[in-house]
Write an enzyme that holds these catalytic residues in place. Structure first.
Site: not given
Ligand code: XMP
Length: 514
Positions: A55, A82-83, A169, A171, A227, A370
């Protein structure tokens, strides 16, 4: 059905969706919830693990997003990123401070491979860092499990309590062994077994939709995009002929696209459903006559679409359910799940019609990213060319024809676009770029063909590489490929005498022309 779940608690980080996607890639279902979510609500979710996101704030500042200490004593493992790592430290009595040395980018981190989080990870590994604050002192009960040259606490953990804090991070793909770390957390620390699989999702969805709909009537607006196609097939498998799909051909589709959609979903296609194709080309062209301003054109197309759809729906009469192809990023971005602000609100053909008589909305893809929608589409047997279609804007060629739209211009851009796509595919470049198309400029210029003077239109070719469509770069397509397409376009497409290649990135341009 009870499914293992990891909850991502969002503190406004830019990577919240990425964390959820990475965890799901490990076959563990993951949902994003705001940090404002009540602790009792979180307890009810019964998560196997909790991940706190990054954040933009400093956790020790007044008014910064925070959480109660109870979050760490639910008996559920927590990973702070992180945050999230700093907040965990701060709330549990450690010390977070402004760093003298700001780390940003790829940084070498030394990790303790005895940590369950770093099992199988190299002792020195490249991680993505982006922080101004740092953990000066881990919270009581925590030990340091990673450091960098400038950051004494790149990771800390309280193994007995199942609490893990990482400054970097995992991710982000730049963290080379980030996937292993997230997998270690989900499986090794939280004890997940990996029950999030697309085949079982599809099966389960079909079953629950069937139960919910019973013999009710369902209506779906089909655009031919990924979609709505996947949503339609899911519904068709669940309720068959009780599903009616209305496909509005607004005359702004790519060459032959209307027929391609009909071939898949129409009476001679593979699926059991009622298919209605509305050929509304002339209506759209006549509404667009004289409109030159991009936003006005978008508005006209969007409104007309809803009008046509409503008229069709009225003929069908009251239905019980209306299908929407909403996907998970829409849910998160509209602020229902997480904390991030809306970056861009695309208006789409197929907004919610006001006058359709229905009782309830069904959103079968609401939980999917997606790439998961695509996986579900393949699982359902949709043809790969449909599943892997490049994005196509709702207003279609309406935003690829600069200025006034006419039937003649639609023909030009359709033909030029078909040639460009063919040539890129023949050269294998369709797989290397993320979006590519031809647009028709509003410029006419002088040329010479045979011995005749011409005064005709210029087509602009576009091909971009991008990961998120928020920023993009113009692709360096080999000259000979552009040359071949150019030759064919000026020869085969009447009233085009010039072809330009768009070298502009986004920003400052956008991907589409309007
Ligand atoms: P821009 O032109 O804003 O486009 O750089 C970014 C991406 O979004 C697509 N796009 C749309 N998609 N409805 C959509 O569903 C729209 O109105 C719309 N406008 C642009 C565009 O094709 C690109 O992939």
């Amino acid at each position: 059905m009870i499914r293992e779940m990891v909850a991502v608690i969002d503190f406004g980080g830019q990577y919240n969706q990425l964390i959820a996607r990475r965890v799901r890639e490990c076959n563990v279902y993951c949902e994003i919830h705001s940090y404002k979510t009540d602790i009792e609500e979180i307890r009810k979710l019964n998560p196997k693990g909790i991940i706190l996101t990054g954040g933009p704030n400093s956790c020790y500042e007044e008014g910064a997003p925070t959480c109660g200490a109870e979050l760490f004593s639910l008996g559920v493992p927590v990973l702070g990123i992180c945050y999230g790592a700093q907040l965990m430290t701060h709330v549990l009595g450690g010390k977070v401070d402004k760093a003298d040395f700001r780390e940003y980018g790829r940084i070498e981190v030394s990790v303790d491979t005895a940590s369950p989080l770093f099992s199988g990870v190299n002792e020195k590994t490249i991680c993505w860092m982006s922080h101004n604050d740092y953990i000066a002192e881990p919270a009581p009960g925590f030990s340091i499990s990673a450091h960098t040259e400038h950051c004494p606490v790149a990771a800390a953990e309280n193994r007995e309590a199942g609490l893990y804090a990482v400054q970097f991070h995992p991710e982000v793909l730049h963290t080379q062994e980030g996937r292993t770390m997230l997998r270690n957390f989900a499986y090794g620390v939280c004890g997940c077994s990996g029950d999030w699989k697309m085949d079982s999702f599809v099966e389960e969805s079909i079953r629950t939709i069937r139960e919910k709909v019973g013999d009710g009537k369902v209506l779906c607006a089909l655009s031919g995009g990924v979609d709505s196609s996947v949503a339609a097939v899911l519904l068709s498998k669940a309720v068959g002929k009780n599903l009616t799909c209305v496909f509005v051909d607004h005359g702004l589709l790519r060459k032959n696209e209307g027929d391609e959609v009909e071939a898949v979903f129409g009476p001679s296609g593979d699926y059991d459903l009622h298919f209605i194709r509305v050929n509304a080309q002339e209506r759209f062209y006549s509404r667009l006559r004289g409109a030159t301003e991009p936003e006005e054109k978008r508005k006209i197309i969007g409104e007309e679409f809803i009008r046509v759809f409503e008229e069709e729906a009225k003929k069908i009469g009251a239905v019980d359910f209306l299908v929407q192809g909403t996907i998970y990023p829409d849910v998160v971005e509209s602020g229902v799940g997480g904390e991030s602000t809306v970056i861009k609100s695309h208006h789409n053909v197929g907004g919610l019609p006001d006058y359709v008589d229905f009782k309830e909305i069904i959103e079968p893809l609401r939980m999917l990213f997606k790439d998961e929608v695509r996986e579900a589409g393949l699982e359902l047997g949709l043809p790969p060319h449909l599943v892997f279609r490049q994005p196509f804007p709702g207003p279609g060629l309406g935003v690829r024809i600069v200025g006034e739209v006419t039937a003649e211009k639609v023909r030009m851009v359709q033909d030029a676009d078909a040639i460009w796509r063919e040539e890129l595919a023949a050269a294998g470049w369709d797989k290397k770029v993320n979006q590519y198309f031809a647009a028709l400029t509003n410029m006419r210029s002088v040329g010479v063909m045979g011995d005749e003077r011409t005064y005709d239109y210029a087509v602009a070719l576009r091909a971009v590489t991008t990961t998120d469509f928020m920023t993009a770069e113009s692709a360096e397509i080999p000259w000979e490929v552009i040359g071949r397409a150019t030759n064919r376009i000026v020869n085969e497409v009447e009233h085009v005498n010039r072809v330009l290649y768009d070298c502009t990135g986004k920003p400052p341009a956008t991907i589409e022309f309007e």
